[in-house]
Design a protein around this motif. Sequence first.
Motif, short mmCIF file in Angstrom:
data_model
loop_
_atom_site.label_atom_id
_atom_site.label_comp_id
_atom_site.label_asym_id
_atom_site.label_seq_id
_atom_site.Cartn_x
_atom_site.Cartn_y
_atom_site.Cartn_z
N GLU A 21 0.79 -1.22 0.00
CA GLU A 21 0.00 0.00 0.00
C GLU A 21 0.84 1.28 0.00
OE1 GLU A 21 -4.34 0.93 1.84
OE2 GLU A 21 -3.29 -0.97 1.99
N ARG A 69 2.27 1.82 -3.31
CA ARG A 69 1.13 2.10 -4.17
C ARG A 69 0.71 3.56 -4.06
NH1 ARG A 69 -3.23 -2.57 -4.61
NH2 ARG A 69 -4.70 -1.50 -5.97
N SER A 79 -9.26 -1.43 -6.13
CA SER A 79 -9.27 -0.64 -4.90
C SER A 79 -10.13 0.61 -5.07
CB SER A 79 -7.83 -0.26 -4.56
OG SER A 79 -7.79 0.94 -3.86
#
Lengths: 289, 258
Positions: free
Chosen positions: B171, B174, B198
Amino acid sequence: MKNILPIVTIVLALIVIWYGAAFKMNSTWTYDQAARAGTEVTFSDLLSDTMQQSRPLLPAPHQIASELWNTTVEKKITSKRSMVYQGMITLKTTLLGFVFGIVIGVALATVIVLSRVGRLTLMPWAIISQTIPIVALAPIIVVLSNAVGTGTLMVPKAIIAAYLSFYPVLVSMVKGLTSPDQMQLDLLRTYGARQSDVFWKLRLPSSMPYFFASLKVAVAASFVGAVVAELSTSAISGLGARMLIGSQFGEPMIMWAALFAAAILAGLLIFLVGSFEKAARHLMGGRAL
Amino acid sequence: MKKPVIDAQNVDLTFQTNDGPVHALKNVNLEINKGDFVSFIGPSGCGKTTFLRCIAGLETPTGGRLTVNGMTPEEARKSRAYGYVFQAAGLYPWRTIRGNIQLPLEIMGFPKSEWKGHIDRVLDLVDLRGFGKKFPWQLSGGMQQRASIARALAFDADILLMDEPFGALDEIVRDKLNEELLKLWAATQKTIGFVTHSIPEAVYLSTKIVVMSPRPGRITDVIESTLPPDRPLDIRDSEEFIKIAHRVREGLRAGHDA
Ligand SMILES: Nc1ncnc2c1ncn2[C@@H]1O[C@H](COP(=O)(O)OP(=O)(O)OP(=O)(O)O)[C@@H](O)[C@H]1O
Ligand SMILES: [Mg+2]
């Protein structure tokens, strides 16, 4: 260097077993001789005799070593009795067969991968070709290539070596050339790549690790092919021919020395191909292994 | 009147498989304008990848009309209309990062003299300056994915199609890549189609969010984002952001129940 110790241990163990076997096997002859002469054999006589007979059933390691030394370092390499001279002939056959094998293997794999027709027609034949015993095929190859007029024995011998070495290359290259996955192929499609681009820029480079891995197998196969060719084509030169001469004329030392020369040469070849593989891997950006 | 860059009308696609036909896309209507950042979101198997592949001309719809820059997807592909980024970076291990970015330039026949300029430019865009001479295995997963984006940008296509490009990354990486992608988008004015699982990612990035649902794959909602173009990461705590995310979630749930 860590793995040198186990290797040395095994080699030492083998040498000890070998001496034991030589002592046991050659003692029969010593006893026979003694019985004929009507003399008694002491243990020390037995020990010294079994280790230095001129035509032992099983030569002791040091005998083979000294025979090897005599026939390599001591002999002029132009002499027919020199293992270097004989080895060079086998080496030449091996390398010629190896190169033939690579060319044929890569070419066939390319056709098989690029065309459906090739896949359906060639692959079964390639597999069948390896089920025919090479010893049966060798004389036929000699006769045929003589009929075509190749002159020397070198060409048919190399063909026999190639016959064994093309197959591992072919199998590995087919696997390697088809190794790119759908995503890789799709990516090139989004660039509007031609078939030739796909081959040269993706398939061929992807196949290289497979190719290099197959070379070690192929060079060994080619070497075996070369020796078998020398054994089975009534050749008079090469390590294979020396082995045959040694056994036919009851010269076990020649036979064993030729066998060991062959083993050393094979080891050398595999080592060289392995080093080449490492260098190539490095050039292609691979991480060090 | 402005014509949409990507125009899908009643697009249908049925795969013929051994287990019978699979209806992957049904009645897909969508217009994407120049400079849009469009996210596709939906449960697994709802046809996001399939639709993106249709736009890319890698898959041919069995019904309806689909144009890219007014051409068929096939023609658009040949005129180098888009760059495609797959979920896996798929860099060639035998080429350096520069060599990888050079690949499309070689294939598309760009003159050799221009290669360096293109490569330097995109390396800057994805913030990989100084890594050009490295081989892929010397880079982290996130850097590899950035390199694959650079590769898709190298030949200056107007459209960038990305299929879960950051799906395999953690994450934190990301978030960083999302921020960079927005900067890149602002700098290049490209039209982007982006598949994701997501919700925060979709809301954070997009000007338009397409919610899809499976069996058969179809569009259940198209949300025009009201977020400003300039988006710091903490915009995700704003009321506006939460509202849009809520609507996306509603759309997903509705598709699920249907
Ligand atoms: N080449 C194909 N042949 C047959 N069926 C296919 C093919 N490609 C996709 N499908 C089917 O089409 C449907 C949509 O697949 P698609 O890959 O587009 O889903 P997705 O939304 O991208 O899913 P995910 O989020 O898991 O990537 C699935 O039911 C899938 O099984
Ligand atoms: Mg998908």
